[in-house]
Each structure stands twice: as structure tokens, then as C-alpha cells.
Design an enzyme around this catalytic site. Structure first.
Site, mmCIF file in Angstrom:
data_model
loop_
_atom_site.group_PDB
_atom_site.id
_atom_site.type_symbol
_atom_site.label_atom_id
_atom_site.label_comp_id
_atom_site.label_asym_id
_atom_site.label_seq_id
_atom_site.Cartn_x
_atom_site.Cartn_y
_atom_site.Cartn_z
ATOM 1 N N HIS A 18 29.284 46.040 -3.251
ATOM 2 C CA HIS A 18 28.763 46.975 -4.248
ATOM 3 C C HIS A 18 27.907 46.190 -5.235
ATOM 4 C CE1 HIS A 18 31.663 45.533 -7.200
ATOM 5 N NE2 HIS A 18 32.680 45.832 -6.387
ATOM 6 N N HIS A 21 28.953 42.626 -6.473
ATOM 7 C CA HIS A 21 28.784 41.524 -5.516
ATOM 8 C C HIS A 21 27.298 41.162 -5.372
ATOM 9 C CE1 HIS A 21 32.352 43.876 -3.843
ATOM 10 N NE2 HIS A 21 32.864 42.859 -4.477
ATOM 11 N N CYS A 126 50.294 40.211 -7.886
ATOM 12 C CA CYS A 126 49.293 41.267 -7.676
ATOM 13 C C CYS A 126 48.490 40.868 -6.445
ATOM 14 C CB CYS A 126 48.361 41.413 -8.876
ATOM 15 S SG CYS A 126 46.921 42.435 -8.473
ATOM 16 N N CYS A 129 44.611 40.535 -6.933
ATOM 17 C CA CYS A 129 44.148 39.256 -7.515
ATOM 18 C C CYS A 129 44.590 38.098 -6.648
ATOM 19 C CB CYS A 129 44.769 38.976 -8.876
ATOM 20 S SG CYS A 129 44.445 40.138 -10.161
ATOM 21 N N CYS A 143 49.276 44.984 -13.081
ATOM 22 C CA CYS A 143 48.328 43.880 -13.203
ATOM 23 C C CYS A 143 47.301 44.207 -14.293
ATOM 24 C CB CYS A 143 47.620 43.681 -11.861
ATOM 25 S SG CYS A 143 46.074 42.793 -12.006
ATOM 26 N N HIS A 146 43.774 44.880 -12.339
ATOM 27 C CA HIS A 146 43.634 45.947 -11.346
ATOM 28 C C HIS A 146 44.443 47.201 -11.629
ATOM 29 C CE1 HIS A 146 42.188 42.422 -9.116
ATOM 30 N NE2 HIS A 146 41.333 43.304 -8.643
ATOM 31 N N LYS A 299 35.193 48.255 -15.424
ATOM 32 C CA LYS A 299 34.569 47.371 -14.450
ATOM 33 C C LYS A 299 34.345 48.141 -13.155
ATOM 34 C CE LYS A 299 35.377 43.266 -11.692
ATOM 35 N NZ LYS A 299 36.317 42.859 -10.691
ATOM 36 N N LYS A 302 36.484 48.615 -6.569
ATOM 37 C CA LYS A 302 37.059 49.524 -5.594
ATOM 38 C C LYS A 302 38.354 50.116 -6.136
ATOM 39 C CE LYS A 302 38.561 49.847 -0.867
ATOM 40 N NZ LYS A 302 39.211 49.148 0.218
#
Ligand code: MSP
Length: 645
Positions: A18, A21, A126, A129, A143, A146, A299, A302
Site C-alpha cells: 500500500h 510501503h 503481538c 509486530c 498492542c 496494532h 496510520k 492493514k
């Protein structure tokens, strides 16, 4: 010898790329292109992180072996990198043999240094991570990054004596301030290490998908130790031929820069140098942590579910528009918000107007006045000073990785070129004086300043830079520092035909066609299952025959409203007429398409493109790095509806 080595994080293969990246990769590409332009010997590495619990689970959910999942996602990365003009020299996958060998060697050295021991490990894990958290670090048992519930894990692991490296790390941050950048991140890392480091578990026994831990049956290497090592294993560390490693890493004159997102700062600025210090390997020069792309203040990721995919943006506006937006909109190091509105505004204002119009105006005037070649040189002009100032500001900004400021400097130059042209009114001069010496001076100065701007733009938007240089008659090729000197625009060389670089988009109309859906959130298909292929990559003749290819004659063609790329075609297939939408408008005027014979994929599943039904696909070759479409030709005497096989 001075060298420059830049790396991206290696990306997990549980998800398709996405814009987060893409951003890290484009930034690293710009950085490497810049250093290449400076004349340094550069190397650019990117790749994929394929081991660990997260990938093992994602593959199990899809009912496929992890390596198959990895293969599919890697294909997608390769394809995107081609489209994005990413000039990486290497692409490492952690499932490769060369990587495993290097990781084993790093572990062997760490062990030889007395930094490994076996102990029971318990904590909150997690999997997203791939890291343990203390109870205090969790937020409501979840986490902190996430927002996922962490799982309690208890197992016998190999431990790395991270605690021993606290003082050496603090010394590193203090004596080499450039080690962590920007400054805010450095401060963060220092306070983390000052708070005290605990030893780190570096093996796992509850998963199989990883590199077997040397000498410890039943253990696999912790995925972060595995992943971080890629930066040296890709250079041949631990291999019989380690020339690249010696040239780009173990070289006192070499610079080694890791571009990463701030989410993985601790791994790169604390764990990684500690592993390296233990193994007796030089540490990187700089870990550059950029900010996050946010959507709705979160952020883009996904797990949050607010992904921004590049596919639709690239299909509608081209790769360079997105490269430009990402680099201009985000102040490197800080967070930035992504919105379709902001994207379109920048597209129209900066690209269509400031850049596109300035270039096309100057190129058109040169062509109109002097035919196919640029006019005579001139070396006294206010634009020379403007180009000099732009260059200096660009250079300072680039050396500071302040890409947005480097772009600002280029845009200032564009506006000065525009101001100059408007003030000198060359169209009037042409009318009044014809091809006079004065006209020649004005146009040479304008074209030469445009050429300099294109060279400054080259690390950012390489394909556009090339087109601009061709439009003013500058030679092709990878630009170098010398190309920034005034007066290098040759005369007498042909000017490339005019081409609209960034056609303006009607913002209101564009949004109204999206059926209420922002363009960038359009979900791409899941990683496509590869076509049935034998182990050697071949397909059978029967597989090929499943695709029905027929010839067709184009009866009508018109642009799809609000799209730069799409044309709606009515095609005669002999026994029937079909409507097909093709992405060829950037290359072909609709009128020129009528009457052409083409090849159609006739049994493709119908689709809607920008709200228009398409029943088939026209075959075209994709030419050059920009992937320009070139229609496959069929001789005029072949009747519509003929089978192609
Ligand atoms: N596999 C690890 C990295 C190992 S490096 C030895 C990993 N992979 S990841 O697929 O999750 O990609 C992480 C990187 O992608 C981030 O560090 C960042 O560079 C980039 N981004 C992912 N989401 C992002 C945003 N929303 N915004 C900007 N970049 C982010 O972590």
C-alpha cells in the site's frame, strides 16, 4: 572508495503493498538516484520479510504453504516496482539460501562472543509486530501499535545479551549524531536505551516457519534477527564471494543508510547495532525514520483497515504523479495525511499547471519559432541566476533529505521561468521581429532553464524528467552533476513531439463518477492465483486455448469523460459488436483509432471501468519504462472475427 548503500525495510508478505510501503521505497529510490547523480557509486536494496508467525498464520488462513503466499506477493512487488520506476539493484527474500547462510554466520559470531544463552521466556506477544511487550506497555491488554489483543507466551528461548550493549549504544548515539535521524527520533532512542535494556529472546520454538537456529534443534531464528540481517546478507556477508559486502558495508569510506518508518525504529536503532557490535560488523551510518501516512488520523495499515492502494491512482494519473505527491506532501520525517482531494489539488495545481504548462509553453514556442531544434545559446540572462539559486537550495535540501524542500526549490524556478516568459512575450517578438537574435536569446534561456529544472527533477520523477528534456531537445541519458551547468542544451538537435505531461482533471466531475467511493480506497484483487503452470513455468496448449483471441475492427472511439487514460471503443467482431474500454488515451487520439484492426480478448469477464461497461480487452504492447501502450496491428485484409492462435 566512497560508496553509498541505501535500503528499504523488507516488507512482510502477509499483505499487498500500500502507499506506506511504496513511500519508503520511493524515498530510497530518490535518495539513491540523487547520490548517483552526484557521481557516487551506489547500491539500492529492497526485498521481502517472509518468515515468522504472522506469515505462517496468514498462509494457513488462505490454506496455502507460506512460500506460495510469499511468491505471489513478491510478484506483485516486482510488478509495482517496474511501474514505479524503482531502480533497485537487488531484491532479497529471506527465504533465499544466500540469506540463511549469512544469518547463520552472524549467529555463529554472536555466540562466539559469549552473547547467547538459553532461558525460559514469558511475556505478551503481538504477532503483528512480532515482538514481546511488558504488561505496562499494553493498552487495555492490546498492542499499542496494532490494537490487537496480545497473547501470553511462555517458552525456552535463546537469549541475546542486549543489556550488555547499553553503554556502547549510548556512546554511538552521542558520538555519531547522524546515526539516528531526524533529531526527534534520536532523542526517543536515547531515552529508551537510558531506561535500561533487557536481554532479548532471539529464537522461537512455537513456530516452524523460519531459519533453523544453528545448533538448537526445534528452535527457529527470531524473525527480527533474521530480517535485519538482510542488509548484509544481500551483500554476500558470510558467502565465499563477499566483494559487495566489503565494498558497500565493511568500508570506512562507505555510507550505509537504512530508510525505515518510525514504527520499526527500535529494531533498527537499538537491536540491529547491538547485534552488529556483538558480531564485530560495522554499524550503519544512518537509520532514517520517516513518519506515517495517515488516513482519518490513523496510520494507514492493514490491521486498521484504512489502506490506500496505489492501483487506481496510478491507473488514472500515472506513476510520476503519485511519486511527486508522496514526496511533496510529506515533510520527510513527519506524518502526513492522505486524501484524494489533496492529491487532485496537487495534481492540477503543481503538475498540470505549474510544471506541465510551463514546459509545454516553452517547448511550443521553440518549435513554432525555430522548427524542430532549439535556438542559439545565450549566456547572459536573469534565468541563469535563478537556475543557480534553485540548484543551491535543492542541493542543501537533498543533502538534508528534505525532499519536500528540494521540490519547492524546483517549483520556485518554474515560476521564475514562467514569469520571465510572460514578461518577455516571445510570441509578440516573433510576430514583430521574426526569428531575431533577441527571440533566440529569450527562448534559449527559457528552454535551458526548463532543462535544468528537469535535471533537478530527475531523482523524483525520472520518466517525466526524460520527457521534458526530450521536449526541449536535450540529450537522453542518466543525468549527472555536470548536466546542471548552464549552457549544456545543444542546438540543432531535434525536439520531441509535444505531449501533455499531466492533463488537467476536472475534480468535481472526477469525484462524481466514483460512485461515492474515493478512488484510492478501491481494493485490488487478492493476490492472484498463478496460472496453472508446470514446474518449469510453462503452460500447456490447452491452458493457452482458454483465452479466446479474435480480430476486431474499431467502429467508434471516444474518450471516457474525466479519464486521462481510458477510451470507449465499439468494436466489430464479425458476428457481433462489442463495447470495450481500453487504457490507451495517453498515446492515441480517439479519431485515429476508428477503422483500425486490433486483437481482442473476447472471453474476458465483463468489467466496469470508471462506470463504463467493458466486454473484452484490446491487446497492446507496453513500451519503455513508462509502459506506453502500442496497439498490436492486424493487416487490413483480415476480416473481423478471425481467430488468433
Ligand atoms: N518486515 C518488517 C521490516 C523488517 S526490516 C528489517 C516490517 N514490514 S512491513 O511490511 O510492515 O513494512 C514496514 C514499513 O512500511 C514501515 O517501516 C514503513 O517504512 C512502511 N510503512 C507501512 N505503513 C506505513 C504508513 N502508513 N506510512 C508510512 N510508511 C509505513 O515492518
Amino acid at each position: 572508495m566512497k560508496t553509498f548503500y541505501a535500503t528499504t525495510p523488507i516488507y512482510y508478505v502477509n499483505d499487498l503493498p500500500h502507499i506506506g510501503h511504496i513511500y519508503s521505497t520511493v524515498v530510497t529510490d530518490v535518495l539513491t538516484r540523487y547520490h548517483r547523480l552526484l557521481g557516487e557509486k551506489t547500491r539500492f536494496l529492497t526485498g521481502t520479510d517472509e518468515h515468522g508467525q504472522k506469515i505462517e498464520r496468514a498462509a494457513a488462513t488462505q490454506g496455502i504453504p507460506p512460500i506460495e503466499l510469499a511468491n505471489r506477493v513478491v510478484e506483485r512487488y516486482h510488478e509495482l516496482y517496474r511501474r514505479f520506476d524503482i531502480a533497485n539493484d537487488d531484491f532479497i527474500r529471506t527465504t533465499e539460501e544466500r540469506h540463511r547462510r549469512g544469518v547463520e554466520e552472524i549467529i555463529r559470531r554472536i555466540e562466539a562472543n559469549g552473547d547467547l544463552y538459553l532461558a525460559r521466556h514469558e511475556g505478551w506477544y503481538c504477532a503483528s509486530c512480532e515482538t514481546f511487550y511488558t504488561e505496562k506497555e499494553l493498552v487495555d491488554g492490546k498492542c499499542p501499535i496494532h490494537d490487537e489483543v496480545a497473547a501470553w507466551q511462555s517458552e525456552e528461548n535463546m537469549f541475546f545479551r542486549l543489556s550488555k550493549y547499553g553503554p556502547a549504544l549510548l556512546d554511538l548515539y552521542r558520538t555519531r549524531p547522524e546515526f539516528v535521524r531526524p533529531e526527534t527520533r534520536r532523542a526517543e532512542v536515547i531515552s529508551f536505551v537510558e531506561a535500561g535494556l533487557k536481554d532479548l529472546s532471539v529464537s522461537r520454538t512455537n513456530i516452524q516457519w523460519g531459519i533453523p537456529f544453528p545448533g538448537r534443534p526445534g528452535h527457529v531464528v527470531y524473525v527480527w534477527l533474521d530480517a535485519l540481517s538482510n542488509y548484509v546478507t544481500a551483500l554476500g556477508f558470510g558467502a565465499p564471494d563477499d566483494r559487495l559486502y566489503r565494498e558497500f558495508w565493511d568500508n570506512p569510506e562507505g555510507r550505509r543508510v537504512h530508510v525505515i518508518g518510525k514504527d520499526i525504529l527500535r529494531f533498527h536503532a537499538v537491536f540491529w547495532p547491538a547485534f552488529l557490535l556483538s558480531a564485530g560488523i560495522p554499524v550503519p551510518t544512518t537509520v532514517w525514520a520517516h513518519g506515517w501516512w495517515l488516513r482519518d488520523d490513523k496510520k494507514v495499515s492493514k490491521s486498521v483497515g484504512n489502506i490506500v492502494r496505489p492501483d487506481q491512482l496510478v491507473a488514472d494519473f500515472g506513476t510520476d504523479a503519485l511519486r511527486y505527491f508522496l514526496l511533496r506532501e510529506m515533510a520527510f520525517g513527519q506524518d502526513a495525511s492522505f486524501s484524494d482531494q489533496a492529491f487532485l489539488e496537487r495534481y492540477n495545481a503543481d503538475l498540470a499547471n505549474d510544471l506541465g504548462n510551463t514546459v509545454s509553453r516553452v517547448a511550443a514556442l521553440c518549435r513554432q519559432a525555430f522548427g524542430s531544434s532549439p535556438p542559439e545559446p545565450c549566456d547572459e540572462n536573469e534565468l541563469i541566476a535563478a537556475a543557480g539559486r534553485a540548484q543551491a537550495a535543492w542541493r542543501t535540501a537533498m543533502d538534508d533529505s528534505a525532499f519536500h524542500r528540494a521540490l519547492e526549490a524546483i517549483w520556485k524556478l518554474l515560476s521564475e521561468i514562467n514569469g520571465y516568459v510572460v514578461a518577455r512575450e516571445p510570441w509578440k517578438v516573433l510576430k514583430e521581429e521574426g526569428r531575431s537574435a533577441r527571440l533566440s536569446r529569450i527562448l534559449y534561456a527559457s528552454a535551458e532553464a526548463v532543462r535544468v529544472a528537469a535535471v533537478l527533477l530527475s531523482p523524483f520523477v525520472p520518466a517525466t524528467s526524460r520527457k521534458i528534456r526530450a521536449a526541449v531537445g536535450a540529450p537522453d541519458g542518466t543525468p549527472s552533476l555536470e548536466d546542471l551547468s548552464w549552457g549544456r542544451l545543444p542546438t540543432g538537435s531535434p525536439l520531441a513531439p509535444a505531449e501533455a505531461l499531466f492533463p488537467r482533471v476536472d475534480t468535481a466531475a472526477y469525484f462524481s463518477t466514483e460512485e461515492g467511493k474515493p478512488m484510492s480506497t478501491e481494493k485490488p484483487a487478492a493476490p492472484a492465483a498463478p496460472p496453472p503452470a508446470a514446474g518449469d513455468g510453462h503452460i500447456s496448449i490447452q491452458d493457452f486455448q482458454r483465452v479466446r483471441l479474435v480480430t476486431g475492427r474499431i467502429l467508434e472511439a471516444e474518450r471516457v469523460p474525466k479519464s486521462n487514460k481510458l477510451v470507449r471503443l465499439q468494436v466489430d467482431l464479425g458476428s457481433e459488436k462489442r463495447q470495450v474500454v481500453a487504457g490507451i488515451a495517453a498515446r492515441y487520439e480517439p479519431e485515429a483509432l476508428v477503422g483500425r484492426n486490433v486483437v481482442i480478448v473476447a472471453n474476458l469477464k465483463p468489467a466496469k471501468l470508471m462506470g463504463v461497461d467493458s466486454n473484452g480487452m484490446v491487446l497492446a504492447a507496453t513500451v519503455g519504462e513508462a509502459g506506453e501502450p502500442s496497439l498490436l496491428e492486424v493487416p487490413a485484409d483480415v476480416p473481423p472475427g478471425s481467430t488468433v492462435k
